[in-house]
Design a protein around this motif. Structure first.
Motif, mmCIF file in Angstrom:
data_model
loop_
_atom_site.group_PDB
_atom_site.id
_atom_site.type_symbol
_atom_site.label_atom_id
_atom_site.label_comp_id
_atom_site.label_asym_id
_atom_site.label_seq_id
_atom_site.Cartn_x
_atom_site.Cartn_y
_atom_site.Cartn_z
ATOM 1 N N VAL A 28 0.854 -1.189 0.000
ATOM 2 C CA VAL A 28 0.000 0.000 0.000
ATOM 3 C C VAL A 28 0.891 1.242 0.000
ATOM 4 O O VAL A 28 2.077 1.176 0.340
ATOM 5 N N SER A 31 2.012 2.629 4.663
ATOM 6 C CA SER A 31 1.948 1.513 5.606
ATOM 7 C C SER A 31 2.413 2.018 6.959
ATOM 8 O O SER A 31 3.344 2.805 7.053
ATOM 9 N N THR A 37 1.315 -3.511 5.393
ATOM 10 C CA THR A 37 0.051 -3.776 4.714
ATOM 11 C C THR A 37 0.254 -3.839 3.202
ATOM 12 O O THR A 37 1.009 -3.050 2.635
ATOM 13 N N PHE A 38 -0.442 -4.783 2.576
ATOM 14 C CA PHE A 38 -0.329 -5.003 1.137
ATOM 15 C C PHE A 38 -1.726 -5.144 0.529
ATOM 16 O O PHE A 38 -2.633 -5.684 1.154
ATOM 17 N N HIS A 39 -1.876 -4.658 -0.696
ATOM 18 C CA HIS A 39 -3.082 -4.960 -1.463
ATOM 19 C C HIS A 39 -3.076 -6.446 -1.809
ATOM 20 O O HIS A 39 -2.029 -7.008 -2.164
ATOM 21 N N SER A 45 -6.918 -6.617 1.679
ATOM 22 C CA SER A 45 -5.564 -6.235 2.088
ATOM 23 C C SER A 45 -5.021 -7.302 3.034
ATOM 24 O O SER A 45 -5.771 -7.999 3.718
ATOM 25 N N ARG A 47 -2.395 -7.794 6.229
ATOM 26 C CA ARG A 47 -1.797 -6.961 7.281
ATOM 27 C C ARG A 47 -0.983 -7.855 8.202
ATOM 28 O O ARG A 47 -1.506 -8.780 8.828
ATOM 29 N N GLN A 77 -12.160 -1.165 8.864
ATOM 30 C CA GLN A 77 -11.638 -2.406 8.303
ATOM 31 C C GLN A 77 -12.340 -3.598 8.953
ATOM 32 O O GLN A 77 -12.633 -3.576 10.150
ATOM 33 N N TRP A 98 -10.735 -4.515 1.789
ATOM 34 C CA TRP A 98 -10.106 -3.237 1.453
ATOM 35 C C TRP A 98 -11.092 -2.095 1.686
ATOM 36 O O TRP A 98 -12.264 -2.186 1.335
#
Length: 293
Positions: A28, A31, A37-39, A45, A47, A77, A98
């Motif tokens: 992302v 972060s 955190t990543f898509h 997402s 985490r 979230q 997301w």
């Protein structure tokens, strides 16, 4: 623990959630410190706690966020799945839905006073949710919602080591005021980290609140520290009025903002000029605001 990378996340997904292994993974834009955190595709997402100290947040979010999300007007979230530790990554981790929105800045909101109203309304709504059985302030959330006295020694150390920089007498006075009172009502829900990176904006307005890792129940004062880190004089008053905080709670809120700014300045003054300058400005703004009351 290994560095948390796209490749690591891909291996975890392949191993534990193969049904999502064909989805693109990318970091992302912003972060946080506690988690990476990543898509995961377009609608999820991933985490991952960045250290063991942040791992308890995973279980807490898995338990409470589905409950809170049903009672809040704004999106937050929501966990979709929980990842398990393995040899390569030894901590639990989360897959969340997301949440759309831009990270808050002064430039992407239409009206600062309206933003103060909207954020205050969200916090009141959060505080109104039944907090029975909620996690009391403690090490799991760095005592947000608990007593500021936990940080008394740390704060006094920062005051003493910067008395040639800041107005020591005024800062001591504000700190003492913050410590003089306690929350004597029933514990309420606190987000614990109401800050720019955790507030999302769409079409110039607050649209979502994320990162509930420091969630807990207790004194709501900690959630008002943003009054001094983001708002100006007029919007600060709007924020205070919406929250309907008495003077003692407001004093504690100012104490939370002061503690964080002081220790951040003290910890960065010789190594990170940008972070030190931001904290320097916040301390002086808190002083100016207090003297003008």
């Amino acid at each position: 623990m290994n560095t948390i990378t796209v490749d690591l996340v891909a291996r975890l997904i392949n191993e534990q959630f193969p049904e999502w292994s064909d989805l693109e993974i990318r970091p992302v834009k912003f972060s946080g410190n506690d988690n990476r955190t990543f898509h995961l595709g377009e609608h999820m997402s991933v985490r991952l706690p960045s250290a063991a100290a942040y791992a308890p947040q995973v279980e807490k979010e898995q338990l409470w966020l589905p409950i809170l999300s049903k009672k809040l007007t704004l999106p937050i979230q929501v966990p979709l799945a929980k990842g398990k530790p393995n040899e390569e990554y030894p901590l639990p981790w989360s897959i969340n839905k997301w949440v759309e929105g831009e990270t808050l800045t002064h430039q992407n909101i239409n009206d600062l006073n309206q933003f103060a109203r909207d954020l205050g309304a969200f916090l009141l709504e959060l505080q109104s949710i039944d907090a029975s059985g909620g996690p009391l302030a403690g090490e799991h959330n760095f005592f947000r919602g608990g007593s500021l006295a936990v940080y008394d020694e740390e704060s006094r150390h920062a005051i003493e080591h910067n008395k040639d920089i800041f107005n020591e007498d005024i800062i001591q006075e504000m700190w003492e005021l913050a410590l003089e009172s306690e929350w004597n009502s029933k514990p309420v829900w606190v987000h614990g980290d109401i800050a720019l990176g955790n507030l999302l904006v769409k079409d110039g307005k607050l649209c979502a609140v994320i990162d509930f890792g420091i969630l807990g129940v207790g004194d709501p004062a900690c959630d008002a520290a943003m009054a001094w880190t983001f708002f100006d004089k007029d919007s600060r008053k709007v924020f205070k009025d919406v929250l309907n905080m008495d003077e003692e709670t407001w004093n504690r809120a100012r104490g939370w903002a002061l503690w964080k700014a002081l220790i951040t300045y003290n910890g960065n003054k010789n190594s990170n000029p940008k972070a030190a300058a931001e904290s320097f400005n916040i301390v002086n703004l808190i002083v100016d605001d207090y003297e003008s009351e």
